[in-house]
Design a protein around this motif. Structure first.
Motif, PDB file in Angstrom:
ATOM      1  N   GLN A 138      14.726 -16.712  -9.561  1.00  0.00           N
ATOM      2  CA  GLN A 138      15.637 -15.945  -8.721  1.00  0.00           C
ATOM      3  C   GLN A 138      14.914 -14.760  -8.082  1.00  0.00           C
ATOM      4  N   PHE A 139      14.019 -14.133  -8.820  1.00  0.00           N
ATOM      5  CA  PHE A 139      13.261 -12.988  -8.320  1.00  0.00           C
ATOM      6  C   PHE A 139      11.766 -13.268  -8.489  1.00  0.00           C
ATOM      7  N   CYS A 191      12.687  -9.587  -4.890  1.00  0.00           N
ATOM      8  CA  CYS A 191      11.410  -9.965  -5.526  1.00  0.00           C
ATOM      9  C   CYS A 191      11.267  -9.279  -6.877  1.00  0.00           C
ATOM     10  N   GLY A 192      10.700 -10.003  -7.818  1.00  0.00           N
ATOM     11  CA  GLY A 192      10.426  -9.423  -9.125  1.00  0.00           C
ATOM     12  C   GLY A 192       9.138  -8.624  -9.136  1.00  0.00           C
ATOM     13  N   SER A 193       8.133  -9.115  -8.403  1.00  0.00           N
ATOM     14  CA  SER A 193       6.833  -8.449  -8.324  1.00  0.00           C
ATOM     15  C   SER A 193       6.184  -8.781  -6.991  1.00  0.00           C
ATOM     16  N   ILE A 194       5.331  -7.878  -6.559  1.00  0.00           N
ATOM     17  CA  ILE A 194       4.511  -8.102  -5.365  1.00  0.00           C
ATOM     18  C   ILE A 194       3.087  -7.748  -5.740  1.00  0.00           C
ATOM     19  N   THR A 195       2.160  -8.641  -5.408  1.00  0.00           N
ATOM     20  CA  THR A 195       0.748  -8.373  -5.674  1.00  0.00           C
ATOM     21  C   THR A 195      -0.045  -8.476  -4.384  1.00  0.00           C
ATOM     22  N   MET A 196      -1.083  -7.670  -4.330  1.00  0.00           N
ATOM     23  CA  MET A 196      -2.030  -7.680  -3.207  1.00  0.00           C
ATOM     24  C   MET A 196      -3.401  -7.343  -3.793  1.00  0.00           C
ATOM     25  N   PHE A 197      -4.274  -8.319  -3.833  1.00  0.00           N
ATOM     26  CA  PHE A 197      -5.602  -8.087  -4.387  1.00  0.00           C
ATOM     27  C   PHE A 197      -6.626  -8.052  -3.272  1.00  0.00           C
ATOM     28  N   ARG A 241       8.746  -1.565  -1.829  1.00  0.00           N
ATOM     29  CA  ARG A 241       9.727  -0.835  -2.656  1.00  0.00           C
ATOM     30  C   ARG A 241      11.141  -1.335  -2.379  1.00  0.00           C
ATOM     31  N   ARG A 242      11.449  -1.577  -1.120  1.00  0.00           N
ATOM     32  CA  ARG A 242      12.790  -2.024  -0.728  1.00  0.00           C
ATOM     33  C   ARG A 242      13.117  -3.406  -1.296  1.00  0.00           C
ATOM     34  N   VAL A 243      12.144  -4.323  -1.263  1.00  0.00           N
ATOM     35  CA  VAL A 243      12.436  -5.713  -1.666  1.00  0.00           C
ATOM     36  C   VAL A 243      12.314  -5.952  -3.165  1.00  0.00           C
ATOM     37  N   LEU A 244      11.749  -5.007  -3.899  1.00  0.00           N
ATOM     38  CA  LEU A 244      11.631  -5.183  -5.352  1.00  0.00           C
ATOM     39  C   LEU A 244      12.947  -4.873  -6.052  1.00  0.00           C
ATOM     40  N   ILE A 245      13.240  -5.659  -7.078  1.00  0.00           N
ATOM     41  CA  ILE A 245      14.398  -5.379  -7.924  1.00  0.00           C
ATOM     42  C   ILE A 245      14.114  -4.096  -8.713  1.00  0.00           C
ATOM     43  N   PRO A 246      15.150  -3.404  -9.204  1.00  0.00           N
ATOM     44  CA  PRO A 246      14.896  -2.251 -10.074  1.00  0.00           C
ATOM     45  C   PRO A 246      14.022  -2.675 -11.260  1.00  0.00           C
TER      46      PRO A 246
END
Length: 187
Positions: free
Chosen positions: A4-5, A65-71, A90-95
């Motif tokens: 879901q996230f 989104c549950g997490s966002i990564t950028m390597f 920040r906007r698209v991440l869940i608390p």
């Protein structure tokens, strides 16, 4: 991270991170602007699609989104895009969702004065304190950093006079310290 996230990997490249996530049962999808990389991910059974990272973020719903990564991606972006990527992340991440953005550690002199500049697509060094400041400014609840990839192992300084040991180690760390820095920001 759940179906879901999901975790979204921006600038997924050839999908090495997506493969690790898949092997560990973590729902993730990658976004990249390179058609060859996206094709390679797809051929390897990974969820990846072609897209520009900021466009992708702006199209995602709030708290999706549950997490966002950028390597090793942020340093390739113009500064205003870096700020907007952090703001949109920040906007698209869940608390409680987490953003992880790894960059070359420009505080280490060999990186900041030399190896960073080998890649002509690097826009500018992004210092760790700047990234944590920006994360706080765009509304992340908590931001911290993780240093990794030391360029050389620390030498044994036991043979030096005790009054010189810390000074020598400080200089050594400044020259050969961690090659990378990861911003870890919690929504």
């Amino acid at each position: 991270v759940s179906d879901q996230f999901p975790l979204v990997d921006l600038g997924c490249g050839r999908g090495e991170w997506l493969q690790v996530l898949k092997e560990n049962g973590i729902s993730a999808r990658g976004i990249d602007s390179n058609t060859v990389c996206v094709a390679e991910c797809t051929e390897n059974g990974l969820s990846a699609s072609l897209g520009e990272l900021l466009d992708t973020l702006t199209q995602l719903p709030d708290a999706s989104c549950g997490s966002i990564t950028m390597f090793q991606v942020l340093e390739h972006l113009p500064f205003d895009v870096v700020v907007n990527v952090l703001r949109e992340s920040r906007r698209v991440l869940i608390p409680g969702g987490v953003f992880i953005g790894e960059v070359p550690n420009s505080e280490t002199l060999r990186v900041g004065a030399s190896t960073f500049w080998i890649d002509p697509t690097h826009e500018r060094p992004l210092f760790p304190s700047l990234l944590t400041f920006l994360a706080d400014e765009v509304g992340f609840r908590k931001s911290e950093g993780l240093y990794s990839s030391p360029l050389k192992p620390e030498p044994n300084v036991a043979s030096l006079p005790s009054e010189l040991q810390e000074t020598f180690l400080a200089m050594f760390r400044q020259l050969n310290g961690p090659g990378d820095f990861a911003l870890i920001a919690t929504a």
